[in-house]
Design a protein around this motif. Structure first.
Motif, PDB file in Angstrom:
ATOM      1  N   GLU A  94       0.830  -1.203   0.000  1.00 50.92           N
ATOM      2  CA  GLU A  94       0.000   0.000   0.000  1.00 50.92           C
ATOM      3  C   GLU A  94       0.867   1.257   0.000  1.00 50.92           C
ATOM      4  O   GLU A  94       0.653   2.183  -0.782  1.00 50.92           O
ATOM      5  CB  GLU A  94      -0.916  -0.013   1.234  1.00 50.92           C
ATOM      6  N   ARG A  95       1.884   1.293   0.858  1.00 52.28           N
ATOM      7  CA  ARG A  95       2.756   2.467   0.957  1.00 52.28           C
ATOM      8  C   ARG A  95       3.572   2.670  -0.322  1.00 52.28           C
ATOM      9  O   ARG A  95       3.696   3.796  -0.815  1.00 52.28           O
ATOM     10  CB  ARG A  95       3.699   2.316   2.161  1.00 52.28           C
ATOM     11  N   TYR A  96       4.114   1.595  -0.854  1.00 57.73           N
ATOM     12  CA  TYR A  96       4.939   1.713  -2.057  1.00 57.73           C
ATOM     13  C   TYR A  96       4.098   2.124  -3.270  1.00 57.73           C
ATOM     14  O   TYR A  96       4.554   2.878  -4.120  1.00 57.73           O
ATOM     15  CB  TYR A  96       5.700   0.421  -2.327  1.00 57.73           C
ATOM     16  N   GLN A  97       2.857   1.641  -3.335  1.00 59.74           N
ATOM     17  CA  GLN A  97       1.960   2.073  -4.414  1.00 59.74           C
ATOM     18  C   GLN A  97       1.684   3.570  -4.308  1.00 59.74           C
ATOM     19  O   GLN A  97       1.637   4.267  -5.320  1.00 59.74           O
ATOM     20  CB  GLN A  97       0.652   1.285  -4.386  1.00 59.74           C
ATOM     21  N   GLN A  98       1.499   4.058  -3.077  1.00 58.21           N
ATOM     22  CA  GLN A  98       1.280   5.497  -2.866  1.00 58.21           C
ATOM     23  C   GLN A  98       2.484   6.299  -3.354  1.00 58.21           C
ATOM     24  O   GLN A  98       2.332   7.337  -3.986  1.00 58.21           O
ATOM     25  CB  GLN A  98       1.041   5.805  -1.379  1.00 58.21           C
ATOM     26  N   ILE A  99       3.681   5.829  -3.050  1.00 56.14           N
ATOM     27  CA  ILE A  99       4.901   6.522  -3.466  1.00 56.14           C
ATOM     28  C   ILE A  99       4.976   6.593  -4.989  1.00 56.14           C
ATOM     29  O   ILE A  99       5.251   7.652  -5.556  1.00 56.14           O
ATOM     30  CB  ILE A  99       6.156   5.836  -2.877  1.00 56.14           C
ATOM     31  N   LEU A 100       4.706   5.476  -5.649  1.00 54.87           N
ATOM     32  CA  LEU A 100       4.758   5.457  -7.114  1.00 54.87           C
ATOM     33  C   LEU A 100       3.697   6.367  -7.712  1.00 54.87           C
ATOM     34  O   LEU A 100       3.958   7.091  -8.671  1.00 54.87           O
ATOM     35  CB  LEU A 100       4.587   4.029  -7.632  1.00 54.87           C
ATOM     36  N   LYS A 101       2.517   6.341  -7.136  1.00 58.15           N
ATOM     37  CA  LYS A 101       1.420   7.156  -7.659  1.00 58.15           C
ATOM     38  C   LYS A 101       1.708   8.643  -7.493  1.00 58.15           C
ATOM     39  O   LYS A 101       1.475   9.443  -8.390  1.00 58.15           O
ATOM     40  CB  LYS A 101       0.118   6.788  -6.936  1.00 58.15           C
ATOM     41  N   LYS A 102       2.266   9.012  -6.342  1.00 54.36           N
ATOM     42  CA  LYS A 102       2.560  10.415  -6.065  1.00 54.36           C
ATOM     43  C   LYS A 102       3.725  10.924  -6.916  1.00 54.36           C
ATOM     44  O   LYS A 102       3.724  12.066  -7.366  1.00 54.36           O
ATOM     45  CB  LYS A 102       2.862  10.587  -4.569  1.00 54.36           C
ATOM     46  N   GLY A 103       4.735  10.086  -7.095  1.00 62.55           N
ATOM     47  CA  GLY A 103       5.865  10.458  -7.947  1.00 62.55           C
ATOM     48  C   GLY A 103       6.862  11.422  -7.328  1.00 62.55           C
ATOM     49  O   GLY A 103       7.671  12.003  -8.033  1.00 62.55           O
ATOM     50  N   ASP A 104       6.837  11.591  -6.001  1.00 61.09           N
ATOM     51  CA  ASP A 104       7.797  12.466  -5.330  1.00 61.09           C
ATOM     52  C   ASP A 104       9.195  11.860  -5.473  1.00 61.09           C
ATOM     53  O   ASP A 104       9.435  10.715  -5.103  1.00 61.09           O
ATOM     54  CB  ASP A 104       7.428  12.604  -3.848  1.00 61.09           C
TER      55      ASP A 104
END
Length: 175
Positions: A94-104
């Motif tokens: 869940e956390r890693y998907q958020q990181i990829l989606k956000k693209g920071d």
């Protein structure tokens, strides 16, 4: 503050990577006119992405690309980045998907470093990275390397050697 982009701007868009704003057009849906950024990925994809200009959730995923100086600064922080490994597989996904989606970019650097180090630790034990983690690693690399290659005017396969050279780490041969 809302950022307004123009036709021909080169931007980063979420998981799509480096895109050019090919057009800004209005389309009629159910009697309502909606304005869109028309994004064309510059690498690997022939798809077209339509982002409604009034949808802040989606427009917030559009980011300006970094300057060469900003990339250099980001590379310099890499050795100091802390691991963001999460033991619980579901929480980690869940956390890693958020990181990829956000693209920071800073979070992408942390993700790449974390998964690289975890992969190396597993390899020492004769084990491999979980398939989902390997996918996260490859996707994060793709997003970051595509932008670095575009800005630095090098090929994507030259990005890792460039980073290693900048941080003074010799590039090890992959086994």
């Amino acid at each position: 503050m809302k950022v307004v982009y123009a036709v021909n701007d080169v931007v980063l868009y979420g998981g799509e990577g480096v895109c050019k704003i090919a057009d800004i057009e209005k389309r009629n849906f159910h009697g309502k006119e909606v304005e869109y950024y028309v994004l064309k990925p510059l690498y690997g994809s022939s798809s077209t992405v339509y982002v409604p200009t009034q949808n802040t959730t989606l427009t917030d995923r559009i980011r300006r690309i970094l300057s060469p100086e900003e990339i250099f600064q980001l590379i310099q922080t890499m050795p100091d980045e802390k691991s963001i490994w999460i033991e619980n597989e579901n929480h980690r996904k869940e956390r890693y998907q958020q990181i990829l989606k956000k693209g920071d970019r800073e979070e992408l650097v942390r993700l790449i470093k974390t998964l690289y180090l975890h992969r190396e630790a597993l390899a020492e034990k004769g084990k491999k990275l979980h398939i989902a983690d390997e996918q996260f690693f490859r996707e994060a690399e793709h997003i970051l390397y595509e932008e670095f290659a575009h800005v630095l005017k090098i090929s994507q396969d030259q990005v890792l050697p460039y980073i290693m050279e900048q941080i003074g780490t010799p590039l090890e041969e992959e086994g």
